[in-house]
Design an enzyme around this catalytic site. Structure first.
Site, PDB file in Angstrom:
ATOM      1  N   ALA A  70      26.132 -31.331  68.374  1.00  0.00           N
ATOM      2  CA  ALA A  70      25.510 -29.803  67.009  1.00  0.00           C
ATOM      3  C   ALA A  70      26.049 -28.770  67.769  1.00  0.00           C
ATOM      4  O   ALA A  70      27.343 -28.421  68.218  1.00  0.00           O
ATOM      5  CB  ALA A  70      23.984 -29.377  67.530  1.00  0.00           C
ATOM      6  N   GLY A 114      25.613 -34.878  70.024  1.00  0.00           N
ATOM      7  CA  GLY A 114      25.019 -34.678  67.816  1.00  0.00           C
ATOM      8  C   GLY A 114      25.035 -36.014  66.914  1.00  0.00           C
ATOM      9  O   GLY A 114      25.097 -36.295  66.321  1.00  0.00           O
ATOM     10  N   GLU A 117      24.396 -38.985  68.555  1.00  0.00           N
ATOM     11  CA  GLU A 117      23.546 -38.973  67.519  1.00  0.00           C
ATOM     12  C   GLU A 117      23.246 -39.600  66.322  1.00  0.00           C
ATOM     13  O   GLU A 117      22.749 -40.846  65.987  1.00  0.00           O
ATOM     14  CB  GLU A 117      22.697 -38.115  68.071  1.00  0.00           C
TER      15      GLU A 117
END
Ligand code: HXC
Length: 263
Positions: A70, A114, A117
């Site tokens: 992120a 992220g 992920e």
């Protein structure tokens, strides 16, 4: 044949036969995932999912980074109310869960936070030898909050998942392969070709059968064994309502290639 269908600042999309390819494209930030990118990614995923000429979707990054997580520069100023009321993650990162066609991640370089992920939310991960997987949120006093604490233990087991989440341990591609995080490792120079060949092979199969398989395998994580087996059995029975399944079996018996209509 390669057709460029959409270009914007943060992702690039192309179609290669029945494969829809999405390339994350913020090279200066190692593809750090901000809202603009995640909105564009979600829209591209849904567009390919709804396109009858696409049978599988490939998501990839650059040679240096699939995605480094992120966007920390954006998150740094956010408050609890910003993320709670704005539905951070829920609002746009989870669009990928709506996609019913197979999604393959082709990962070279960093797949951090992220980014890791996002790869975990895909159905298959093909890794280049340079791939590095980590959930280093703990270094920021943060949490892997896009499914990482749930999908990683399901992928690699509690021991490795705890190690990665609590210590920020970085896995090499070979380690990720050994632990079951990725399905294949290839030399960097072969990543794009291998992933595209795999996606092309998958996209050539009957689409409703692919969708039924994806849904069934996902039940393994989302229900009890007996519910999952029941779901699988119903999906198997449903194949007998598919003209492609009859064509597939007839083609086998006739010693010829099947011609699927994706019905
Ligand atoms: C914003 C990032 C970024 C990120 C890299 N950059 N990662 N910007 N968010 N996650 C930027 C850097 O600031 C830098 O910008 C440029 O990209 C190049 O990065 P460098 O650090 O100079 O590259 P390098 O030395 O090769 O190191 C690569 C790296 C490192 C090891 C991947 O960038 C790194 O540790 N990044 C952060 C990884 C991380 O913590 N990810 C988790 C994020 S939290 P400038 O302008 O200086 O050139 C997260 C939370 C998820 O994902 C929770 C819900 C999803």
């Amino acid at each position: 044949m390669v057709t460029h269908t959409m270009t914007n600042r943060t992702i690039l999309t192309e179609t290669h036969g029945r494969v829809g390819l999405i390339r994350l494209n913020r090279p200066a930030q190692l593809n750090a995932l901000n809202d603009e990118l995640m909105d564009a990614l979600g829209a591209a995923l849904l567009a390919f999912d709804g396109n009858a000429d696409v049978g599988a979707i490939l998501v990839t990054g650059s040679d240096k980074a699939f995605a480094a997580g992120a966007d920390i520069a954006v998150m740094a100023d956010w408050t609890y109310m910003d993320v709670y009321q704005g539905g951070f993650i829920t609002r746009n990162w989870e669009t990928i869960r709506q996609v019913r066609k197979p999604v393959i991640a082709a990962v070279a370089g960093y797949a951090m936070g992220g980014g890791c992920e996002l790869a975990l939310a895909c159905d298959i991960i093909v890794a280049a030898e340079s791939a590095k997987f980590a959930l280093p949120e703990i270094k920021l006093a943060m949490l892997p909050g896009a499914g990482g604490t749930q999908r990683l233990p399901r992928a690699v087991g509690k021991a490795k998942a705890m190690d990665m989440c609590l210590s920020a341990r970085v896995l090499s591609a070979q380690e990720a392969d050994r632990y079951g995080l990725v399905s294949r490792v290839v030399p960097d120079a072969e990543l794009q070709n291998t992933a595209l060949k795999l996606a092309t092979q998958i996209a050539g199969y009957s689409l409703p059968a692919l969708m039924a398989i994806k849904e069934s395998v996902n039940r393994a994580h989302e229900s009890s064994l007996s519910e999952g087996i029941l779901f699988e059995r119903r999906e198997l029975h449903a194949r007998f309502a598919s003209s492609d399944a009859h064509e597939g079996m007839q083609a086998f018996l006739g010693k010829r290639q099947p011609v699927f209509q994706h019905r």
